[in-house]
Design an enzyme around this catalytic site. Structure first.
Site, PDB file in Angstrom:
ATOM      1  N   LYS A   1     -13.219  32.641  15.296  1.00  0.00           N
ATOM      2  CA  LYS A   1     -13.647  34.019  15.023  1.00  0.00           C
ATOM      3  C   LYS A   1     -13.142  34.557  13.690  1.00  0.00           C
ATOM      4  O   LYS A   1     -13.683  35.521  13.163  1.00  0.00           O
ATOM      5  CB  LYS A   1     -13.237  34.942  16.170  1.00  0.00           C
TER       6      LYS A   1
ATOM      7  N   SER B   1     -13.814  25.405  20.139  1.00  0.00           N
ATOM      8  CA  SER B   1     -13.864  26.732  19.514  1.00  0.00           C
ATOM      9  C   SER B   1     -12.570  27.536  19.589  1.00  0.00           C
ATOM     10  O   SER B   1     -12.419  28.494  18.824  1.00  0.00           O
ATOM     11  CB  SER B   1     -14.997  27.548  20.130  1.00  0.00           C
TER      12      SER B   1
HETATM   13  C1  LIG Z   1     -16.032  34.220  21.038  1.00  0.00           C
HETATM   14  C2  LIG Z   1     -15.824  32.823  21.474  1.00  0.00           C
HETATM   15  C3  LIG Z   1     -16.906  31.982  21.842  1.00  0.00           C
HETATM   16  C4  LIG Z   1     -18.341  32.467  21.896  1.00  0.00           C
HETATM   17  O1  LIG Z   1     -18.797  32.938  20.649  1.00  0.00           O
HETATM   18  P1  LIG Z   1     -20.100  33.877  20.577  1.00  0.00           P
HETATM   19  O2  LIG Z   1     -20.325  34.072  19.130  1.00  0.00           O
HETATM   20  O3  LIG Z   1     -19.769  35.161  21.302  1.00  0.00           O
HETATM   21  O4  LIG Z   1     -21.206  33.149  21.268  1.00  0.00           O
HETATM   22  C5  LIG Z   1     -16.622  30.663  22.168  1.00  0.00           C
HETATM   23  N1  LIG Z   1     -15.355  30.194  22.186  1.00  0.00           N
HETATM   24  C6  LIG Z   1     -14.300  30.958  21.856  1.00  0.00           C
HETATM   25  C7  LIG Z   1     -12.941  30.371  21.896  1.00  0.00           C
HETATM   26  C8  LIG Z   1     -14.497  32.307  21.488  1.00  0.00           C
HETATM   27  O5  LIG Z   1     -13.434  33.064  21.158  1.00  0.00           O
END
Ligand SMILES: *Cc1c(COP(=O)(O)O)cnc(C)c1O
Length: 328
Positions: free
Chosen positions: A51, A304
């Site tokens: 993010k 992510s």
């Molecule tokens: C926010 C987030 C997501 C999903 O991202 P979006 O852009 O809302 O689809 C996936 N994994 C993690 C760790 C996140 O913080």
């Protein structure tokens, strides 16, 4: 819609503020799948999730005057952390609004990252009302977690890096909630590799983007506790950017059970030596549950984020738990 140019511009803007994370080969998953599997280690991003890319790009796109006014959001999770860090790094200031129900460790983590924390009301809606008041009365700039062109373009820089590290990639697996990550990555990957598939992954219960895609427009879904807590929440009934982009560019959305997500976290730890939160482990979960139908060639997964409660992580990797707050 976000184009390749926007994403390339985002990259030149945020380089030096974010980590260009490695894409590493997973021998264990390559064995299981019979094709090369690469892991995009975005959980090593500063603040523990991808993010920071979108938040940094959005703040750097603001005018000097807007930055001086400060930015505001109501996220208690990874977006709140990222926005706090990104604001401080460029001499701006983030205000993060939270309800009284948010646990103290999350409050102090965001404070530690330099944000002004405002505790208000008893729900996320109350916190969002405070955000709107601060925008209207104090002139702060609201930066949402996903539905914003600069956020999507920032997350899309991950797609550029994947194609550079794995030029023959045929499938990219992306965690999916509000769709900022999936929209950005798909826009980059499809522009550079039109034949590659981009597949969104999310939890079975409370999958707002999946329900909205099925319904042909944004819908509300009931929320349930999930190991993939970062994938919870709606996409916004007045969604402007991410719904249309996901509808146009995603080849499929695959849903995962809590048990499958737990198995993904366990595999990440035991075989890849990585600590992942549930949302970060859905790509691995989908591969080991054999839920991605046809794998024609090299696959890349976006890991992510890693911001998981470590007691919960211990219970999962010890096989004591497969879900939130429930022993097996
Ligand atoms: C926010 C987030 C997501 C999903 O991202 P979006 O852009 O809302 O689809 C996936 N994994 C993690 C760790 C996140 O913080």
């Amino acid at each position: 819609m976000i184009g390749l140019n926007d994403i390339q511009d985002a990259r030149s803007r945020i380089v030096g503020h974010i980590i260009s994370t490695p894409l590493v080969c997973s021998p264990a998953l390559s064995d299981i799948c019979g094709v090369a599997v690469g892991l995009k280690l975005e959980h090593y991003q500063t603040t523990g999730s991808f993010k920071l890319r979108g938040a940094t790009n959005a703040i750097l796109e603001l005018s000097e005057a807007e930055r001086a006014r400060g930015v505001v959001a109501a996220s208690t999770g990874n977006h709140g952390r990222a926005l706090s860090h990104a604001a401080r790094a460029v001499g701006s200031r983030a205000t993060i609004c939270m309800s009284r129900l948010v646990p103290e460790n999350k409050v102090s983590e965001v404070r530690r990252l330099g944000a002004d924390v405002r505790i208000i009301g008893n729900s996320q809606d109350d916190a969002q009302e405070e955000v709107e008041r601060l925008v209207a009365e104090n002139g702060l700039v609201m930066l949402p977690a996903f539905d914003h062109p600069a956020i999507v373009a920032g997350q899309g820089t991950i797609g550029l890096e994947i194609v550079e590290a794995m030029p023959d990639v045929t499938t990219v697996l992306v965690p999916l909630s509000g769709g900022g990550l999936a929209a950005g990555v798909a826009a980059a990957v499809k522009a550079l590799r039109p034949n590659a598939k981009v597949i969104g992954l999310t939890m079975e219960r409370g999958a707002a983007m999946k329900a909205s895609l099925d319904a042909g427009g944004p819908v509300l879904v009931e929320e349930f506790p999930s190991l993939a807590d970062s994938l919870g929440g709606g996409i916004g009934l007045d969604n402007k950017v991410t719904f249309a982009t996901c509808r146009a560019l995603l080849d499929d959305v695959v849903l995962l059970s809590e048990r499958e997500i737990a198995a993904g976290i366990r595999h990440a730890y035991a075989r890849e030596r990585e600590i992942l939160e549930g949302a970060g482990a859905v790509g691995i979960a989908a591969l080991i549950a054999n839920k991605i139908a046809v794998l024609r060639g090299p696959v890349a997964l976006v890991l992510s984020g890693r911001n998981i409660d470590m007691d919960m992580h211990r219970r999962i990797v010890n096989g004591m738990s497969n879900s939130v707050g429930q022993e097996t």
